[in-house]
Design an enzyme around this catalytic site. Structure first.
Site, PDB file in Angstrom:
ATOM      1  CG  ASP A 133      -0.315   0.140   2.461  1.00 12.26           C
ATOM      2  OD1 ASP A 133       0.685  -0.681   2.910  1.00 12.26           O
ATOM      3  OD2 ASP A 133      -0.781   0.989   3.444  1.00 12.26           O
ATOM      4  CD  GLU A 198       4.139   0.722   6.933  1.00 14.04           C
ATOM      5  OE1 GLU A 198       4.820   1.018   8.127  1.00 14.04           O
ATOM      6  OE2 GLU A 198       3.757   1.699   5.992  1.00 14.04           O
TER       7      GLU A 198
END
Length: 450
Positions: A133, A198
C-alpha cells in the site's frame, strides 16, 4: 528497454569468497549457484519489475490495493512458492484487543505470503516483509511526471511508492526469483510477506501474524539508503477536542474562542516535545528531533462572523525507544490536563483527548541478535562497505513482528525516506541493485544455501 545510465557499484561476482570482509568470524563459503543468482540481478530487471508495481495505484484501503495483492499472488505462484492469498476477516481483526488501529476506510483486505520450505524443519526461517500500500499522490500539479508512471530519469525511478516501499518490495521479489531460477537449495525456510495497510497502522502484518506466520529473523525493506535501521520510534495518533462558547463576532469578548484556548494547549505540547527529546537513545542521537510531536490537522468554527465554539485537532506523538505506549499517552494526557487546570474556562470545560487511528509502538533489535551481523555481512560481501547502524523516528511494522510475533526484525532497503510521501517520490536504481544482491547473499547465508 534502453540501457540505464546508472553506475553499478557492485562488481560481477565470480568468486564469492573474495568479497568477504574480515570480521570476528569469516562468512562461510557459498555455492556457485548463489553467484549465478547475484549476477542475474541487473538494473533493467529491477526497473521493469518496479514499474509494474508502480502502475497499480494501490492506495491504502482502495480496490487497487487488493488488485495489487492478487497480481503479486500470481507472480509468487510463478516462482514456484507455496502461495497463500486470503481475505482478511475485517470484523474479527478490528475487534482484536491487540489490533494496532487504522485510519483509511476499507471494505476488504487481502493477506499474501509466499513460502519456500527448506530441507531442514529445524533450520531458521527468514521473513522478508514489505507493504504494497501507498499514500495518495497529493497535488498532481506538483509532480514533474505522472505518479504512477515509473518514469526513469537521472538514475532514479519516479512514482508514488517508489521509495516507500515498492522499491524495497521489488528487491525482495527479484531476490527470490533469481535464487529460484539459479537452482539454489535452502536448508532453512523463507517467507515473502506482502502486506496491506502498513501506512495507517499495520493491518496486513497484524493479520499475517494472526494467521500463524512466524520466523526466526525478519527484514523489512523500508527506505534506509542501504544503511541498517535497527530501532524505530513509535507514533501514536491523537485527537484533541477543545470547547469554546459561540457568540456573534461583534461581541466576541463575551464568548470563548476555541482557537485561543487551543493555542494554550499547542504551546504546552511544544514544551512537552522538548522535554521528551532531551535524553534520546544513542541510536537516535544523530537526529535533531528523534521523537517529534506534531499536530497535522486543525478544524474550527462554522461561520466567519461567529466565535468558534469547537476546535478539533489531530496529531502524532513520537514514542521513545523502550517507552511503553501507555506511558507515552499518559505524558501527553498529563500535559493537557495541566493546561486545563491552569485556565478557568478549560478547568470547567476540559479538552478531550482521544487515541485514534494508527498506534505504533517503538521497536529495538535485541542486543546479540545474529540478524544485524547477517545483514551487515551480506552488504559487505556485495559492496565492500560496512553499513551504518542507526535508529529512525518513524513507526513501522517491525514493532508488530517483534512484539506480537517474537521475530527479531530490522530495516534495510533502497531509497531516502525524505523523498517518501511527497511529489516526485523516487528511488535510485543503484540502490535497488545493491539491496537486491545483498538480499540474495542474506538468504543464502541465513537459510543455508546449497
Amino acid at each position: 528497454m534502453r540501457q540505464l545510465a546508472c553506475r553499478d557499484e557492485n562488481p560481477r561476482v565470480t568468486d564469492l569468497d573474495s568479497l568477504v570482509i574480515p570480521t570476528q568470524r569469516a562468512a562461510a563459503p557459498l555455492p556457485s549457484s548463489v553467484a549465478t543468482a547475484v549476477n542475474a540481478v541487473q538494473p533493467e530487471r529491477l526497473v521493469a519489475l518496479l514499474q509494474e508495481l508502480l502502475a497499480v495505484p494501490s492506495i491504502t484501503g482502495s480496490a487497487a490495493e487488493s488488485e495489487a495483492q492478487h497480481r503479486l499472488s500470481r507472480r509468487l505462484d510463478g516462482y514456484g512458492l507455496d502461495t497463500d492469498l486470503w481475505q482478511i476477516d475485517l470484523p474479527s481483526t478490528l475487534a482484536d484487543p491487540q489490533f494496532p488501529g487504522l485510519e483509511a476506510p476499507r471494505d476488504e483486505a487481502w493477506g499474501l505470503v509466499g513460502s519456500w520450505t527448506g530441507s531442514d524443519p529445524d533450520a531458521p526461517t527468514l521473513v522478508l516483509n514489505g507493504h504494497i500500500d501507498v499514500v495518495p499522490p497529493g497535488d498532481l500539479s506538483a509532480w514533474s511526471t505522472g505518479p504512477w508512471s515509473g518514469a526513469v530519469r537521472d538514475g532514479q525511478v519516479y512514482g508514488r511508492g517508489a521509495c516507500d516501499m515498492k522499491g524495497g518490495l521489488a528487491c525482495q521479489l527479484l531476490a527470490v526469483e533469481v535464487l529460484r531460477a539459479a537452482g539454489v537449495q535452502l536448508r532453512g525456510s523463507l517467507q515473502l510477506q506482502s502486506v496491506v495497510g502498513e501506512e495507517d497502522g499495520g493491518l496486513g502484518t497484524f493479520a499475517t501474524l494472526r494467521r500463524g506466520y512466524r520466523g526466526d529473523l525478519a527484514v523489512v525493506c523500508e527506505p534506509t539508503s542501504t544503511e541498517i535501521v535497527s530501532a524505530n520510534a513509535g507514533a501514536l495518533t491523537f485527537r484533541l477536542t477543545v470547547p469554546g462558547l459561540a457568540i456573534h463576532a461583534s461581541v466576541r469578548d463575551r464568548g470563548v474562542d476555541a482557537i485561543e484556548k487551543y493555542l494554550l494547549v499547542h504551546t504546552a505540547l511544544r514544551e512537552l516535545e522538548g522535554r521528551r527529546n532531551r535524553d534520546a537513545h544513542p541510536l537516535m542521537q544523530h537526529l535533531t528531533l528523534p521523537y517529534p510531536l506534531s499536530v497535522g490537522t486543525v478544524r474550527a468554527g462554522d461561520w466567519a462572523s461567529s466565535v468558534p465554539d469547537l476546535l478539533v485537532a489531530e496529531g502524532r506523538l513520537g514514542v521513545a525507544l523502550g517507552e511503553p505506549v501507555e506511558e507515552a499517552r499518559a505524558d501527553l494526557e498529563r500535559t493537557v490536563a495541566q493546561v486545563c487546570a491552569d485556565d478557568p474556562w478549560l478547568a470547567a470545560h476540559p479538552v478531550r483527548v482521544e487515541w485514534v487511528g494508527g498506534q505504533f509502538g517503538s521497536s529495538l533489535l535485541p542486543d546479540g541478535s545474529p540478524l544485524l551481523s547477517l545483514v551487515a555481512g551480506a552488504h559487505r560481501r556485495v559492496t565492500g562497505r560496512t553499513p551504518h547502524v542507526t535508529g529512525a523516528p518513524w513507526g513501522s511494522d517491525i514493532r508488530l513482528l517483534a512484539d506480537l510475533g517474537a521475530v527479531p526484525a530490522l530495516h534495510y532497503g533502497p531509497g531516502d525516506v525524505r523523498k517518501a510521501h511527497g511529489p516526485d517520490e523516487s528511488v535510485p536504481v543503484e540502490e535497488l541493485v545493491t539491496v537486491t544482491r545483498s538480499l540474495v547473499m542474506l538468504v543464502a547465508q541465513a537459510c543455508g544455501a546449497s
